[in-house]
Motif scaffolding. Structure first.
Motif, PDB file in Angstrom:
ATOM      1  N   GLY A  34      13.992   3.169   7.770  1.00  0.00           N
ATOM      2  CA  GLY A  34      13.644   2.904   6.415  1.00  0.00           C
ATOM      3  C   GLY A  34      14.407   1.641   5.765  1.00  0.00           C
ATOM      4  O   GLY A  34      14.601   0.692   6.267  1.00  0.00           O
ATOM      5  N   VAL A  35      14.638   1.892   4.271  1.00  0.00           N
ATOM      6  CA  VAL A  35      15.569   0.701   3.731  1.00  0.00           C
ATOM      7  C   VAL A  35      16.979   1.110   4.119  1.00  0.00           C
ATOM      8  O   VAL A  35      17.323   2.157   3.730  1.00  0.00           O
ATOM      9  CB  VAL A  35      15.393   0.592   2.360  1.00  0.00           C
ATOM     10  N   VAL A  36      17.541   0.158   4.916  1.00  0.00           N
ATOM     11  CA  VAL A  36      18.904   0.594   4.876  1.00  0.00           C
ATOM     12  C   VAL A  36      19.827  -0.487   4.196  1.00  0.00           C
ATOM     13  O   VAL A  36      19.842  -1.600   4.020  1.00  0.00           O
ATOM     14  CB  VAL A  36      19.422   0.070   6.551  1.00  0.00           C
ATOM     15  N   ALA A  37      20.875   0.222   3.477  1.00  0.00           N
ATOM     16  CA  ALA A  37      21.442  -0.350   2.181  1.00  0.00           C
ATOM     17  C   ALA A  37      22.749  -1.452   3.248  1.00  0.00           C
ATOM     18  O   ALA A  37      23.748  -1.109   3.781  1.00  0.00           O
ATOM     19  CB  ALA A  37      22.346   0.698   1.775  1.00  0.00           C
ATOM     20  N   LEU A  40      22.002  -7.913   3.118  1.00  0.00           N
ATOM     21  CA  LEU A  40      20.828  -8.691   3.407  1.00  0.00           C
ATOM     22  C   LEU A  40      19.743  -8.045   2.176  1.00  0.00           C
ATOM     23  O   LEU A  40      18.942  -8.922   1.425  1.00  0.00           O
ATOM     24  CB  LEU A  40      20.046  -8.418   4.629  1.00  0.00           C
ATOM     25  N   ILE A  41      19.821  -6.945   2.075  1.00  0.00           N
ATOM     26  CA  ILE A  41      18.732  -6.258   1.014  1.00  0.00           C
ATOM     27  C   ILE A  41      19.149  -6.852  -0.423  1.00  0.00           C
ATOM     28  O   ILE A  41      18.412  -7.231  -1.056  1.00  0.00           O
ATOM     29  CB  ILE A  41      18.986  -4.745   1.078  1.00  0.00           C
ATOM     30  N   LEU A  50      13.094  -9.576  -9.689  1.00  0.00           N
ATOM     31  CA  LEU A  50      12.239  -8.461  -9.915  1.00  0.00           C
ATOM     32  C   LEU A  50      10.891  -8.529 -10.027  1.00  0.00           C
ATOM     33  O   LEU A  50      10.228  -7.626 -10.102  1.00  0.00           O
ATOM     34  CB  LEU A  50      13.051  -7.575 -11.153  1.00  0.00           C
ATOM     35  N   ALA A  51      10.275  -9.890 -10.383  1.00  0.00           N
ATOM     36  CA  ALA A  51       9.067 -10.106 -10.474  1.00  0.00           C
ATOM     37  C   ALA A  51       8.298 -10.018  -9.234  1.00  0.00           C
ATOM     38  O   ALA A  51       6.963  -9.944  -9.227  1.00  0.00           O
ATOM     39  CB  ALA A  51       8.856 -11.442 -11.076  1.00  0.00           C
ATOM     40  N   ASP A  52       9.093 -10.305  -8.091  1.00  0.00           N
ATOM     41  CA  ASP A  52       8.601 -10.108  -6.746  1.00  0.00           C
ATOM     42  C   ASP A  52       8.310  -8.570  -6.491  1.00  0.00           C
ATOM     43  O   ASP A  52       9.332  -7.825  -6.551  1.00  0.00           O
ATOM     44  CB  ASP A  52       9.515 -10.567  -5.740  1.00  0.00           C
ATOM     45  N   LYS A  56      11.149  -5.478  -6.124  1.00  0.00           N
ATOM     46  CA  LYS A  56      11.003  -4.488  -7.048  1.00  0.00           C
ATOM     47  C   LYS A  56      10.924  -2.922  -6.328  1.00  0.00           C
ATOM     48  O   LYS A  56      11.682  -2.268  -6.807  1.00  0.00           O
ATOM     49  CB  LYS A  56       9.639  -4.639  -7.755  1.00  0.00           C
ATOM     50  N   ARG A  57      10.270  -3.044  -5.233  1.00  0.00           N
ATOM     51  CA  ARG A  57       9.998  -1.772  -4.484  1.00  0.00           C
ATOM     52  C   ARG A  57      11.508  -1.242  -3.763  1.00  0.00           C
ATOM     53  O   ARG A  57      12.020  -0.198  -3.916  1.00  0.00           O
ATOM     54  CB  ARG A  57       9.114  -1.764  -3.242  1.00  0.00           C
ATOM     55  N   LEU A  58      12.272  -2.425  -3.363  1.00  0.00           N
ATOM     56  CA  LEU A  58      13.679  -2.402  -2.919  1.00  0.00           C
ATOM     57  C   LEU A  58      14.553  -1.632  -4.014  1.00  0.00           C
ATOM     58  O   LEU A  58      15.298  -0.796  -3.783  1.00  0.00           O
ATOM     59  CB  LEU A  58      14.097  -3.459  -2.248  1.00  0.00           C
ATOM     60  N   THR A  59      14.298  -2.281  -5.255  1.00  0.00           N
ATOM     61  CA  THR A  59      15.249  -1.979  -6.165  1.00  0.00           C
ATOM     62  C   THR A  59      15.113  -0.312  -6.516  1.00  0.00           C
ATOM     63  O   THR A  59      15.951   0.317  -6.839  1.00  0.00           O
ATOM     64  CB  THR A  59      15.305  -2.996  -7.151  1.00  0.00           C
ATOM     65  N   GLU A  60      13.767  -0.062  -6.839  1.00  0.00           N
ATOM     66  CA  GLU A  60      13.522   1.342  -7.051  1.00  0.00           C
ATOM     67  C   GLU A  60      13.987   2.301  -5.921  1.00  0.00           C
ATOM     68  O   GLU A  60      14.496   3.221  -6.324  1.00  0.00           O
ATOM     69  CB  GLU A  60      11.841   1.398  -7.246  1.00  0.00           C
ATOM     70  N   LYS A  61      13.760   1.896  -4.796  1.00  0.00           N
ATOM     71  CA  LYS A  61      14.693   2.666  -3.750  1.00  0.00           C
ATOM     72  C   LYS A  61      15.990   2.923  -3.915  1.00  0.00           C
ATOM     73  O   LYS A  61      16.545   3.961  -3.604  1.00  0.00           O
ATOM     74  CB  LYS A  61      13.954   2.189  -2.261  1.00  0.00           C
TER      75      LYS A  61
END
Length: 103
Positions: A34-37, A40-41, A50-52, A56-61
């Protein structure tokens, strides 16, 4: 999409080779972290803004704690390589796996 097709092919390849290698000293497993902290993230989030939609999804996760810790991910992969473990052909989805114990 190309991403979905290549991901499905990689998953099927992993399980097929794992099944063929069963009973040998060679194991084939896949890990879906999944998303690894990582740095690069953070870089992607800051470059795209955040318009991208992806950023936006990465930030929410991240804000919801739905990321996998890199050190724990490495510990899990090391666990899969231990002698005596016979698991092969598995796909390990470890989204949000931050268990500090266990392995």
């Amino acid at each position: 999409s190309g991403y979905g097709t290549s991901k499905a092919a990689t998953l099927r390849f992993t399980t097929s080779v794992g099944e063929e290698l069963e009973g040998t000293n060679v194991r084939m497993n896949g890990v879906g972290p999944g998303v690894v902290a990582t740095d690069l993230i953070d870089e992607i989030r800051h470059q795209r803004g955040l318009a991208d939609e992806y950023a936006k999804r990465l930030t929410e996760k991240i804000e919801q704690g739905e990321t996998t810790d890199l050190k724990n991910l490495c510990r899990f992969v090391e666990f899969l390589t231990r002698d005596g473990l016979e698991e092969t052909g598995g796909i390990w989805e470890i989204d949000e796996w931050n268990d500090p114990g266990g392995f």
